[in-house]
Structure formats: C-alpha cells, structure tokens
Scaffold this active site. Structure first.
Site, mmCIF file in Angstrom:
data_model
loop_
_atom_site.group_PDB
_atom_site.id
_atom_site.type_symbol
_atom_site.label_atom_id
_atom_site.label_comp_id
_atom_site.label_asym_id
_atom_site.label_seq_id
_atom_site.Cartn_x
_atom_site.Cartn_y
_atom_site.Cartn_z
ATOM 1 N N ARG B 7 -12.977 8.947 -0.480
ATOM 2 C CA ARG B 7 -13.367 7.243 -0.686
ATOM 3 C C ARG B 7 -15.054 7.164 -1.014
ATOM 4 O O ARG B 7 -14.876 5.382 -1.596
ATOM 5 C CB ARG B 7 -12.714 6.376 0.618
ATOM 6 C CG ARG B 7 -13.833 6.979 1.997
ATOM 7 C CD ARG B 7 -13.555 5.858 3.744
ATOM 8 N NE ARG B 7 -14.382 7.150 4.435
ATOM 9 C CZ ARG B 7 -15.163 6.858 5.796
ATOM 10 N NH1 ARG B 7 -14.642 4.924 5.703
ATOM 11 N NH2 ARG B 7 -15.102 7.800 6.524
ATOM 12 N N SER B 34 -15.179 0.045 5.649
ATOM 13 C CA SER B 34 -14.529 1.576 5.054
ATOM 14 C C SER B 34 -13.725 1.595 4.358
ATOM 15 O O SER B 34 -13.772 3.115 3.864
ATOM 16 C CB SER B 34 -13.372 1.170 6.304
ATOM 17 O OG SER B 34 -13.556 0.743 7.821
ATOM 18 N N GLU B 55 -2.755 -8.881 3.556
ATOM 19 C CA GLU B 55 -2.843 -8.280 2.188
ATOM 20 C C GLU B 55 -2.538 -8.649 1.207
ATOM 21 O O GLU B 55 -2.131 -8.502 0.168
ATOM 22 C CB GLU B 55 -2.288 -6.341 2.702
ATOM 23 C CG GLU B 55 -3.647 -5.841 3.364
ATOM 24 C CD GLU B 55 -3.309 -6.256 5.638
ATOM 25 O OE1 GLU B 55 -2.233 -7.065 5.348
ATOM 26 O OE2 GLU B 55 -4.206 -5.994 5.291
ATOM 27 N N PHE B 80 -1.496 -0.018 4.344
ATOM 28 C CA PHE B 80 -1.733 -1.545 4.142
ATOM 29 C C PHE B 80 -0.964 -1.478 2.512
ATOM 30 O O PHE B 80 -1.565 -3.170 1.938
ATOM 31 C CB PHE B 80 -2.724 -2.188 4.759
ATOM 32 C CG PHE B 80 -2.694 -2.008 6.265
ATOM 33 C CD1 PHE B 80 -1.413 -2.186 7.272
ATOM 34 C CD2 PHE B 80 -4.282 -1.533 6.594
ATOM 35 C CE1 PHE B 80 -1.507 -1.419 8.745
ATOM 36 C CE2 PHE B 80 -4.029 -1.033 7.754
ATOM 37 C CZ PHE B 80 -3.212 -0.783 8.749
ATOM 38 N N HIS B 106 -8.079 5.825 3.439
ATOM 39 C CA HIS B 106 -7.570 6.506 4.547
ATOM 40 C C HIS B 106 -5.280 6.563 4.706
ATOM 41 O O HIS B 106 -5.391 6.670 4.810
ATOM 42 C CB HIS B 106 -7.973 5.002 5.372
ATOM 43 C CG HIS B 106 -9.037 5.313 6.326
ATOM 44 N ND1 HIS B 106 -10.065 4.216 4.838
ATOM 45 C CD2 HIS B 106 -10.024 4.899 7.011
ATOM 46 C CE1 HIS B 106 -10.662 4.227 5.634
ATOM 47 N NE2 HIS B 106 -10.937 5.090 6.354
ATOM 48 N N ASP B 114 -6.913 7.374 14.565
ATOM 49 C CA ASP B 114 -5.845 5.592 14.524
ATOM 50 C C ASP B 114 -4.450 6.370 14.764
ATOM 51 O O ASP B 114 -4.171 5.222 15.057
ATOM 52 C CB ASP B 114 -6.300 5.213 13.172
ATOM 53 C CG ASP B 114 -7.678 4.618 13.773
ATOM 54 O OD1 ASP B 114 -8.132 4.004 14.471
ATOM 55 O OD2 ASP B 114 -8.706 4.099 12.207
ATOM 56 N N ARG B 164 -10.259 9.585 3.984
ATOM 57 C CA ARG B 164 -11.648 8.607 4.648
ATOM 58 C C ARG B 164 -12.189 9.718 5.110
ATOM 59 O O ARG B 164 -13.463 9.568 5.333
ATOM 60 C CB ARG B 164 -10.656 8.560 5.937
ATOM 61 C CG ARG B 164 -12.062 8.369 7.402
ATOM 62 C CD ARG B 164 -11.054 7.859 8.629
ATOM 63 N NE ARG B 164 -11.919 8.220 9.788
ATOM 64 C CZ ARG B 164 -12.449 8.834 10.156
ATOM 65 N NH1 ARG B 164 -11.557 9.523 10.347
ATOM 66 N NH2 ARG B 164 -13.006 8.300 11.570
#
Ligand SMILES: Cc1ncc(C[n+]2csc(CCOP(=O)(O)OP(=O)(O)O)c2C)c(N)n1
Lengths: 275, 311
Positions: B7, B34, B55, B80, B106, B114, B164
């Site tokens: 990322r 993020s 989204e 998402f 991620h 998470d 991530r």
C-alpha cells in the site's frame, strides 16, 4: 453545430408525440422492453434533447456538450428515440432494438450507441456517474450541465442517496436531476412496495434545490429545466409528477405495462391515440 | 527484514502518476490515512475527492469522472473494493470499459487483528470473473509502485490488490514492471512455483529450503492474474513438469484456479495449490495467521514433496 432546436411548446409537444410513437413501434417490433417508464419520461427527455441541452448530434463526444444520464436505464427506448430523432444515428436503427449484432441494447450502452453518455441498467448507479461527470466539469471549469433522470422505484436503492448526499456536499449546481415520479414500479405502486415519500422533502433535507412540476406540461418542464440550469450553489432536483404509460390510455397508471411489449392490436390502438 | 507494505508503494506510485498526468484523480472512502493517499491529497487537493463511507457511490463517481477523460484511482480496503461493490464494478466500470483503477488495500488475511470482516479471501476470484478487468497483485513495495504507474498509463479498468503489512523487498528501485508478463525470479529444474503477492517471498524462502534437500525450484512471480501470460506460464510449467501455486487468497478462483485452467487445456501436469482452503480468516497477528492458514514457506515445501511424487 447542426442540431434541431424546437422553440415553441407546440413543436415540442408534437415531437414528444412522435417519440411516443417511436417507442411503441420499437418495443412492438422488439417483442420486449419497457413502455410504461419510457412514456412517463418522454416529455422530459423531449424537452432536454430538443430545447434545453447544448448538444451536437454530429459530434457526440464533443467535450463541452451537456450530458444526459438515464439512470433508470430500462427506459432506453425513450432515449434511443430522442437520439435518433435528433440525428445521432439513423431512425432506421430503431427497428433493431434488442437484436443481436445491433447497437441498440436492451439497456443503454455508451460504447455502442452514439450519444449515450453513460451505460446504465442496474438501478441506482447512473446518478453516481452523473455526480462524477459533474465533478469533472467543476474540476475542468467547464460550463456544461449534467442532466439525469431517476425513477421513484429506483430511489429505493441506497446508492441513490449516497449520490444525492455527495452532490449536495460538493455543491454540484451543474447537476440537474429529474425524478420521474410516476408512483408505480415493476410489481405495483411504490407506496405499497416501499414508500419513498415524501420524496421532495427528502431531497430538500439532503440539501438540494427542489422544483415540483407536472412532468407532462411542456411549458412547466421547459421553465423548470431553464431555471434549474441557471441555479447556483446547489444541485437541483425536479420532482416531476408523471403518469406511467402516459399517452397510451390502456397503459396509463398501471404496472401491467412496465415491462411488456404491445402486440399488433395494442400497437394499432396506441398509434391511433398518438396520431 | 527489509521491506515495506505494498500500500505504501501505491501511495508513492499514485503521487508520481499524479505529477506526470494532470488527469489522475484519487477517491477515498474515509480510509485515506490507511490507504496511503494522504500524500496525493496534500500535493493535489483539488484532484482528491473524499467520498465518505459510501463505496458504491465512489465507484459510480469514478466511472463518471472516467467518461470525461479523468484517470480515477478509487481506493478502499479490498473487501469493500470488491464484493461490496461487485455490481458497480461490473455494470458501471467494466461493461463500459471505463478507465477506472481500483486500489484495494488491506487484502487477504495479513490484515491481521481486524479479523474476517476485513480480510478479503475472494476478491481476486470476483474480479477475475468480470470481463474487461485487469487484475494485478504486486509482490513488494517496488512492484506496487511500478504497477500503479503502469496502470495509470494503461487505458481500462484495473484492480490492484495491495497489502496492509510490510512485505520483504523482492526488487529494488530499478525494477521495470512489464505489463502482463510473468517474472521468473529463480531458475530451477525440478518444480515450478507460481506465486503472487506476499507469497512470492515465501516461495523464494521455500526454494532455499528445497535446495538444501537437493530439489531445484523454478520460482515465478505472477503479478498479473488477468489477463494471464499464457505463454510465460506454459513455458515455465513445462520447464520442470510439476507445478505449485501459492497465494494469500482462496484456492477457488485465484492464482491456483487460473494456472490450473491454463494447464488443463495446454499441458496436463501434476499440480498442488497453496492458498486459503475455502474458509474465512480470524483475528490474529499476520505471521500467526499465515502460519495457521498454511501460507508459509514450509507449506510450499510440503506441497512440492506431494507434487514430485505425482510427477
Ligand atoms: C438494481 C436493479 N434491481 C432491479 C432491477 C429490475 N427493474 C427494472 S425496472 C424496475 C422498476 C423500476 O421502477 P422505477 O424506478 O419507478 O421506474 P419506472 O416506473 O419509471 O419505469 C426494476 C425493479 C434493475 N434493473 N436494477
């Protein structure tokens, strides 16, 4: 610029009638399609293509053109008829709606059909694209206006409200949306299936400037669209009270003709009424 | 371990792309800190759009921007950016073949603590099945940066799958991203290991273990899962006659499936898949999860043992 602009209300009304006849003939020929929602949006789409929008049918990708997004994409026949009558492609093509190897897809396809500014058909999505086009216009300091037509049934989609929220947030006064408020969706009346009322108040609460009109009164339509494109500071929602199936008596105010093609006799009756 | 998250490669790559081309715009769904789009936002605030936690609308707006010649990078977490917006990607982006880039950060179980709601194990499968989408899974920071810049120059829908957590460097700043081509990383004769994303590093480690056992592994980085480099895959597979695939994704629909499809039609060879075995993840540290879900070097080594018996 070679474009057919109609100034008089009488001429616009006659053009709308011609488009209604096209719609009937196209869907009859295709044997499937959506007459009800095409007829309810006809006067609005006619006013846009033949009076209000700044377009050039000979140059469909002209950068400074006004855009049109038919978010309720199943009403494709009204768009195709308006495009053909405006000269984007031959009227002959209308005879080949929904046929294999032809460009007039069941729902609008921007890649195949000249003049279609956005591909639609999955309800709730076109209005987001319209927001994107309006944002691009702001970014590039263009003068163009983006027009979108949404359905009241379509407004049950959460994405519509995401887009409505975003348009107000970004103060997209270059976006004019028309709610084709015919109060009937696929299965039946919107108020029974999932009420979106009070629609006008909801759009106001979301930060839009709202104009309520009779969506079949050409004078009111042209006046509202003209006011809307000049409006500054907020996106504009024209809540147009319409009749599903408008202009063909037996198709009016019923879900029965949402997605059914007229047969031979139905067509003759419809054309007689639209003469 | 010298490394960085892919990322971060995206964050730098998209900034570079933005400097080169004024049409590059970035959309965020309230995860910008993020997804590493903050630098782009600071440098080009007028070309950065915060779309909020919406989204579906973000993807549609990106499509609209693309119809006006913009090159939108819409960015959010992979869960998402894929399953949640599958219909928007399909109907508003892929079908009209609009120039929209989806930067999905991620991805996979290395999201870690998470847990399963945030760990996409199926996104490659979804995107690979949508016509017109190019699917890229960079294996390290440098490849991510280069892939993002290449994606900005390519005209069409691209899904970029990013991590991530930090992954060890496989390449350096001189790396040239070759669009659509597999990248052989280590030459070998006994078995071919096709790996993608974070599993490329694991595959290289497995190859070293295998070497101590006298097994010579040919390691190939597959950064582009679609369209797949058919010729490169067939050549690399036939070179050794035995095939392993390794991915941090379900064994259904991802790299394993893609390679199996190619081999079934072109070169029937014994093959074993290393990947997530049709299950959701859970909370945990990334390395713990990689271990528990069978995604480390020793799992690749075990798979090699199995496949060599079938050779
Ligand atoms: C996402 C999605 N769900 C369902 C449909 C099927 N569908 C097509 S038209 C329609 C009813 C639309 O009602 P409304 O928006 O009121 O359109 P109108 O009455 O003006 O034709 C439905 C459910 C669709 N096209 N897209």
């Amino acid at each position: 610029m070679n474009r057919k602009r109609l100034e008089s209300i009488q001429d616009l009304e006659n053009q709308a009638k011609a488009i209604r006849r096209d719609i009937m003939m196209m869907i009859h020929q295709a044997g499937s399609g959506h007459p009800g929602g095409s007829l309810s949006a006809t006067d609005i789409v006619t006013a846009l293509y033949f009076n209000v929008m700044n377009i050039d049918p000979e140059n469909p990708r002209w950068e400074d053109r006004d855009r049109f997004v038919l978010s309720k994409g199943h009403a494709a026949p009204v768009l195709y008829a308006a495009l053909a009558e405006s000269g984007y492609f031959q009227k002959e093509d209308l005879k080949h709606l929904r046929e294999i190897d032809q460009h007039l897809q069941g729902h609008p396809d921007m890649k195949g059909t000249p003049g279609v500014d956005m591909t639609t058909g999955s309800l709730g999505q076109g209005i987001s694209a319209a927001v994107g086009i309006a944002l691009a216009g702001k970014l590039d300091q263009k003068e163009y206006i983006v027009y979108a037509v949404i359905g009241d049934g379509e407004s049950q989609e959460g994405q519509v409200w995401e887009a409505v929220m975003a348009a107000a947030h970004f103060k997209l006064d270059n976006l004019v949306t028309i709610l084709d408020h015919n109060r009937i969706q696929l299965v039946g009346p919107c108020c029974e299936i999932m009420s979106v009322e009070p629609a006008a108040e909801k759009f106001k609460a979301f930060g839009w400037h709202v104009i309520e009109i009779d969506g079949h009164n050409m004078e009111e339509i042209v006046k509202a669209l003209t006011e809307a494109k000049a409006y500054k500071g907020k996106p504009v929602m024209i809540v147009a009270k319409t009749v599903k199936g408008k202009g063909v008596s037996f198709m009016e105010n019923t879900a029965a003709w949402h997605g059914n093609a007229p047969g031979d006799e139905d067509l003759q009756r419809a054309l007689a009424e639209l003469a | 371990m010298a490394g960085k998250a892919t990322r971060d490669g995206f964050g730098v790559g998209v900034l570079e792309a933005g400097k080169k081309n004024g049409n590059v715009v970035v959309l965020d769904a309230d995860v910008g800190s993020s997804t590493r789009v903050k630098n782009f936002m600071k440098e080009f605030p007028e070309r950065f759009f915060e779309m909020g936690i919406a989204e579906s609308n973000m993807v549609g707006v990106a499509a609209g921007l693309a119809t006006c010649g913009k090159i939108p990078f819409a960015s959010t977490f992979a869960v998402f950016a894929s399953s949640r917006v599958a219909d928007q990607l399909r109907n508003s982006v892929a079908y009209p073949k609009l120039n929209v880039k989806i930067a999905a950060t991620h991805a996979g179980i290395t999201v870690g603590p998470d847990g399963a709601t945030h760990q996409s194990v199926e996104d490659i499968a979804i995107l690979r099945s949508i016509p017109n989408f190019t699917v890229i899974v960079p294996c390290d920071y440098y490849e991510a940066k280069a892939a993002v810049e290449a994606a900005a120059e390519y005209n069409g829908p691209v899904y970029l799958r990013l991590t991530r957590g930090a992954v060890p460097f496989v390449f350096d700043e001189k790396y040239q991203f070759e669009w659509g081509k597999v990248v052989p990383l280590r030459d070998g004769q006994d078995v071919t290991i096709f790996a993608t994303g974070v599993m490329v590093d694991q595959a290289l480690k497995a190859a070293e273990i295998l070497e101590t056992e006298g097994i010579s592994a040919h390691v190939v980085n597959v950064h582009t899962l679609k369209p797949l480099d058919l010729e490169g895959v067939i050549r690399a597979a036939q070179k050794t006659g035995a095939v392993i695939t390794a991915e941090e994704h379900s064994i259904y629909g991802g790299l394993g499936s893609a390679i199996a499809e190619v081999l079934a039609e072109n070169a029937s060879l014994p093959m074993q898949r290393v990947g997530i075995k049709d299950t959701f993840g859970e909370s945990g540290e990334p390395d713990e999860l990689m271990e528990k879900y069978g995604l480390v070097d020793k799992n690749i080594v075990e798979a090699v043992h199995v496949v060599l018996k079938r050779k």
